[in-house]
Motif scaffolding. Structure first.
Motif, short mmCIF file in Angstrom:
data_model
loop_
_atom_site.label_atom_id
_atom_site.label_comp_id
_atom_site.label_asym_id
_atom_site.label_seq_id
_atom_site.Cartn_x
_atom_site.Cartn_y
_atom_site.Cartn_z
N ALA A 189 -13.00 14.40 19.36
CA ALA A 189 -13.63 14.65 18.06
C ALA A 189 -12.65 15.29 17.09
CB ALA A 189 -14.87 15.52 18.24
N ARG A 190 -11.87 16.28 17.58
CA ARG A 190 -10.91 16.95 16.70
C ARG A 190 -9.81 15.99 16.25
NH1 ARG A 190 -10.39 20.46 12.77
NH2 ARG A 190 -8.30 21.39 12.69
N ILE A 191 -9.39 15.13 17.14
CA ILE A 191 -8.37 14.14 16.76
C ILE A 191 -8.87 13.24 15.63
CG2 ILE A 191 -7.08 12.11 17.56
CD1 ILE A 191 -6.92 13.45 20.31
N LEU A 192 -10.12 12.78 15.75
CA LEU A 192 -10.68 11.92 14.72
C LEU A 192 -10.81 12.66 13.39
CD1 LEU A 192 -13.45 9.93 16.64
CD2 LEU A 192 -11.21 9.12 15.92
N THR A 193 -11.19 13.93 13.45
CA THR A 193 -11.31 14.72 12.21
C THR A 193 -9.97 14.84 11.51
OG1 THR A 193 -13.16 15.96 13.15
CG2 THR A 193 -12.02 16.93 11.25
N LEU A 194 -8.89 15.11 12.28
CA LEU A 194 -7.57 15.22 11.68
C LEU A 194 -7.10 13.86 11.12
CD1 LEU A 194 -5.89 17.54 14.36
CD2 LEU A 194 -6.69 18.16 12.05
N LEU A 195 -7.38 12.77 11.86
CA LEU A 195 -7.02 11.44 11.36
C LEU A 195 -7.76 11.11 10.06
CD1 LEU A 195 -6.94 9.29 14.63
CD2 LEU A 195 -4.99 10.01 13.25
N HIS A 196 -9.02 11.52 10.00
CA HIS A 196 -9.81 11.26 8.79
C HIS A 196 -9.21 11.97 7.59
CE1 HIS A 196 -13.26 10.58 6.25
NE2 HIS A 196 -13.51 11.89 6.15
N ARG A 197 -8.81 13.23 7.76
CA ARG A 197 -8.21 13.97 6.65
C ARG A 197 -6.88 13.34 6.23
NH1 ARG A 197 -9.08 20.15 9.01
NH2 ARG A 197 -11.38 20.13 8.95
N MET A 198 -6.09 12.93 7.22
CA MET A 198 -4.80 12.34 6.90
C MET A 198 -4.95 11.04 6.11
SD MET A 198 -1.95 10.66 9.39
CE MET A 198 -2.82 9.12 9.31
N LEU A 199 -5.88 10.21 6.53
CA LEU A 199 -6.05 8.92 5.87
C LEU A 199 -6.60 9.09 4.46
CD1 LEU A 199 -5.54 5.99 6.66
CD2 LEU A 199 -7.93 5.79 7.34
N CYS A 200 -7.54 10.03 4.27
CA CYS A 200 -8.06 10.29 2.93
C CYS A 200 -6.96 10.79 2.00
CB CYS A 200 -9.18 11.33 3.00
SG CYS A 200 -10.72 10.73 3.73
N HIS A 201 -6.03 11.55 2.53
CA HIS A 201 -4.97 12.13 1.71
C HIS A 201 -3.85 11.12 1.43
CE1 HIS A 201 -2.24 15.06 0.00
NE2 HIS A 201 -1.33 14.74 0.92
N GLN A 202 -3.43 10.40 2.44
CA GLN A 202 -2.24 9.54 2.30
C GLN A 202 -2.58 8.10 1.92
OE1 GLN A 202 0.18 9.77 5.80
NE2 GLN A 202 0.63 11.93 5.54
N GLN A 203 -3.71 7.59 2.33
CA GLN A 203 -4.03 6.18 2.08
C GLN A 203 -5.45 6.06 1.52
OE1 GLN A 203 -1.96 3.73 2.31
NE2 GLN A 203 -0.28 4.78 3.34
N LEU B 237 -1.43 5.43 12.14
CA LEU B 237 -2.56 6.07 12.80
C LEU B 237 -2.29 6.29 14.29
CD1 LEU B 237 -5.63 4.27 11.16
CD2 LEU B 237 -4.90 6.63 10.82
N ARG B 238 -1.71 5.29 14.93
CA ARG B 238 -1.42 5.41 16.37
C ARG B 238 -0.46 6.56 16.63
NH1 ARG B 238 2.62 3.67 19.59
NH2 ARG B 238 2.13 3.11 21.76
N THR B 239 0.59 6.65 15.79
CA THR B 239 1.56 7.72 15.99
C THR B 239 0.93 9.09 15.73
OG1 THR B 239 3.33 6.23 15.33
CG2 THR B 239 3.80 8.59 15.24
N ALA B 240 0.17 9.21 14.66
CA ALA B 240 -0.47 10.49 14.35
C ALA B 240 -1.47 10.88 15.44
CB ALA B 240 -1.19 10.38 12.99
N LEU B 241 -2.20 9.89 15.96
CA LEU B 241 -3.18 10.19 17.00
C LEU B 241 -2.48 10.76 18.23
CD1 LEU B 241 -6.19 7.98 17.93
CD2 LEU B 241 -4.77 8.92 19.75
N ARG B 242 -1.36 10.18 18.61
CA ARG B 242 -0.63 10.70 19.78
C ARG B 242 -0.14 12.13 19.51
NH1 ARG B 242 2.47 7.14 23.97
NH2 ARG B 242 1.04 5.40 24.23
N ALA B 243 0.31 12.35 18.26
CA ALA B 243 0.81 13.70 17.93
C ALA B 243 -0.30 14.72 18.00
CB ALA B 243 1.42 13.68 16.53
N TYR B 244 -1.49 14.38 17.45
CA TYR B 244 -2.61 15.32 17.51
C TYR B 244 -3.06 15.54 18.96
CZ TYR B 244 -2.95 14.55 12.44
OH TYR B 244 -2.69 14.47 11.09
N ALA B 245 -2.97 14.50 19.79
CA ALA B 245 -3.40 14.63 21.18
C ALA B 245 -2.47 15.54 21.96
CB ALA B 245 -3.48 13.26 21.84
#
Length: 557
Positions: A405-419, A390-398
């Motif tokens: 808000a957009r970063i959290l939305t992308l993290l939410h989609r990633m976590l639902c899909h991968q974990q 999550l930390r690495t993905a958050l930095r990438a989206y930033a």
């Protein structure tokens, strides 16, 4: 009826014979039974014997109704009273009136008394024989009964002895099983192998062993040199070994000669572990020898102790890896002009001490700084790995220029899909040094706190979005809050404010009071402020969850 009395002088043998004959006739006429007549005549005959020697006697006979009183005077006076079934004749005849025919009749009649007596004796003898046989049979029955009673008593004694022995064995088995359960619980309660090694001697000495030695085969600090040969053999073969002056004959244990190191002391060397041998537990006997039942328990305890040691080592390896991974994720905070940062991470005081809490802060290309705090559900290596992703993905989206808000939305989609079935909370604040405000967004995270320069504390209580990973589509919102120069923003995880004994709201109020109570000197040195903020929050109890705290204080550029 008037009593009639008569006295008969006895001057010789002829008088004695006539007197006896007359008494026999009187008793016959009066219906006296033959046996009673024979008994009385025998007594009278014996009393009249002095007449044979010429001694003079006198016999007085008195008839009183149905009773006959006889008084004999002489050398030995004698008196007798005889009950007669029929009345006696009156007047009483006298001995000198008896002729030869009467004497002959009396003589022949004496045989009748004798025959009656003999018949009675025959009957008595027959009755005696019958009773003797009956008594014999009874005695035989009594002897047989005594034999049966004795056999029953012996059988009952054997049963009582067997019951007593069985109870003693059952009590011994219960005591050994209770000790095994308690000792196993004590060993498995710790995940530190050094602590397990310290507990073993305390459990076994002095009741089950005089001395205890633990040799871990893969521990460089404990070499095989100086160990008993039985311990080395137990480590190599994985079988319990007994070494002593005499064979132990213990179940499941091999017998060896006495140890050269301890020739007079029986030793029991037990492998530690089940599938693999972790080491050897060497016990010296508490007495002259080891008890077989106790040995079975000790073998099982050594097996469980080996499993506990193996679990502790795996736990320590797992913990070391997780700690290293988590330390690698908690990077140093950036130095930014106009913004002071301070962070603290405290692992839980119970359990693996590794969780999914993390904080981060990094500058953006536009000059702003993103302050991040998050919490992955669960503990252990998996939570730490997901936190790193999550930390690495958050930095990438930033880096792509997305806002909180957009970063959290992308993290939410990633976590639902991968974990799937794994969730996280997160709060992101974007602070631009020199600008009096902060843009923030949250995903199921506890609300941030703002302390104004004057000391007033506000709670950013806008409704946060759902937790990251919850299987529902969601778009997160951004919020704006005034953050003048000298103000302090506090981001934290729920481990700081949540306790079993109280709800999270009470913990947030305590944190707000502690933040408001910070002095100006503490706020100038933000690391000191972080320590001062933690002290009142953690002084009352241990915490069951990880704690992250990130303080952001704006300064005059």
């Amino acid at each position: 009826m008037t009593a009639i009395s008569d006295t008969w002088p006895l001057t010789g043998t002829a008088d004695a014979a006539r007197t006896r004959a007359l008494l026999a006739r009187l008793m016959t006429d009066a219906g006296v039974p033959a046996t009673a007549r024979a008994r009385l005549l025998a007594e009278v005959t014996a009393r009249l014997r002095p007449c044979l020697d010429g001694q003079r006697q006198r016999l007085e006979v008195t008839a009183d109704g149905s009773e006959l009183h006889i008084d004999l005077s002489g050398p030995e006076p004698w008196r007798h009273t005889l009950a007669c079934p029929s009345p006696l004749p009156q007047p009483l005849p006298r001995p000198d009136e008896m002729d030869e025919a009467a004497l002959a009749e009396a003589l022949l009649g004496a045989g009748e008394e004798t025959a009656a007596v003999l018949a009675g004796l025959d009957e008595a003898e027959e009755l005696v024989r019958f009773h003797r046989e009956e008594l014999h049979q009874t005695n035989q029955g009594v002897l047989a009964l005594h034999g049966e009673l004795e056999a029953a008593a012996l059988a009952q004694r054997d049963l009582l002895d067997a019951e007593r022995t069985a109870r003693a064995e059952a009590e011994k088995a219960r005591r050994l099983l209770t000790f095994l359960a308690d000792a196993s619980a004590a060993l498995n309660a710790s995940l530190e192998h050094e602590d397990i090694l310290r507990r073993l001697p305390k459990l076994l000495v002095p009741e089950y062993a005089r001395h205890v030695d633990v040799w871990l085969v893969d521990d460089e600090r404990t070499q095989s040199a100086g160990r008993a040969a039985a311990a080395v053999l137990a480590a190599r073969t994985g079988r319990p070994q007994h070494a002593g002056p005499n064979p132990g004959g213990l179940p499941g244990v091999d017998d060896l000669p006495a140890s050269a190191l301890y020739p007079d002391r029986p030793l029991l060397c037990l492998p530690l572990g089940a599938r693999t041998v972790q080491g050897v537990l060497t016990l010296s006997a508490p007495g002259e020898r080891f008890d077989p039942d106790t040995t079975v328990m000790l073998v099982e305890l050594a097996r469980r102790a080996g499993i506990a040691l193996d679990n502790a080592r795996q736990y320590e390896q797992h913990r070391d890896v997780a700690e290293a991974l988590q330390r690698a994720q908690l990077t140093d905070l950036p130095a930014t002009r106009g913004l002071d940062l301070a962070a603290r991470y405290l692992p839980a005081t119970h359990g693996l001490n590794i969780g999914g809490d993390w904080y981060d802060a990094f500058p953006q290309p536009d000059g702003s700084v993103l302050a991040v705090i998050g919490d992955v559900t669960g503990h252990g290596l998996r939570a730490a790995v997901i936190m790193g992703q999550l930390r690495t993905a958050l930095r990438a989206y930033a880096v792509e220029g997305n806002g909180p808000a957009r970063i959290l939305t992308l993290l939410h989609r990633m976590l639902c899909h991968q974990q799937p079935e794994l969730y996280a909370t997160c709060a992101i604040a974007r602070i631009t040094p020199g600008e009096p405000g902060v843009v923030w967004a949250a995903a199921g995270h506890p609300p941030a706190l703002v302390r104004d320069p004057g000391g007033e504390v506000r709670v950013l209580d806008a409704k946060p979005g759902v937790m990251l990973g919850v299987p529902v589509p969601h778009e997160y919102r951004e919020y704006y809050e005034e953050l003048p120069a000298g103000a302090t923003l506090a981001l934290y995880t729920d481990g700081l404010v949540e306790r079993r004994s109280a709800g999270i709201d009470a913990g947030i109020e305590r944190l707000a009071r502690a933040l408001a109570g910070l002095g100006a000197a503490e706020l100038e040195e933000l690391d000191s402020a972080a320590d001062a903020l933690l002290r009142p929050m953690l002084c009352d109890s241990e915490h069951d969850d990880d704690i992250c705290l990130l303080l952001c204080r704006t300064t005059v550029s």
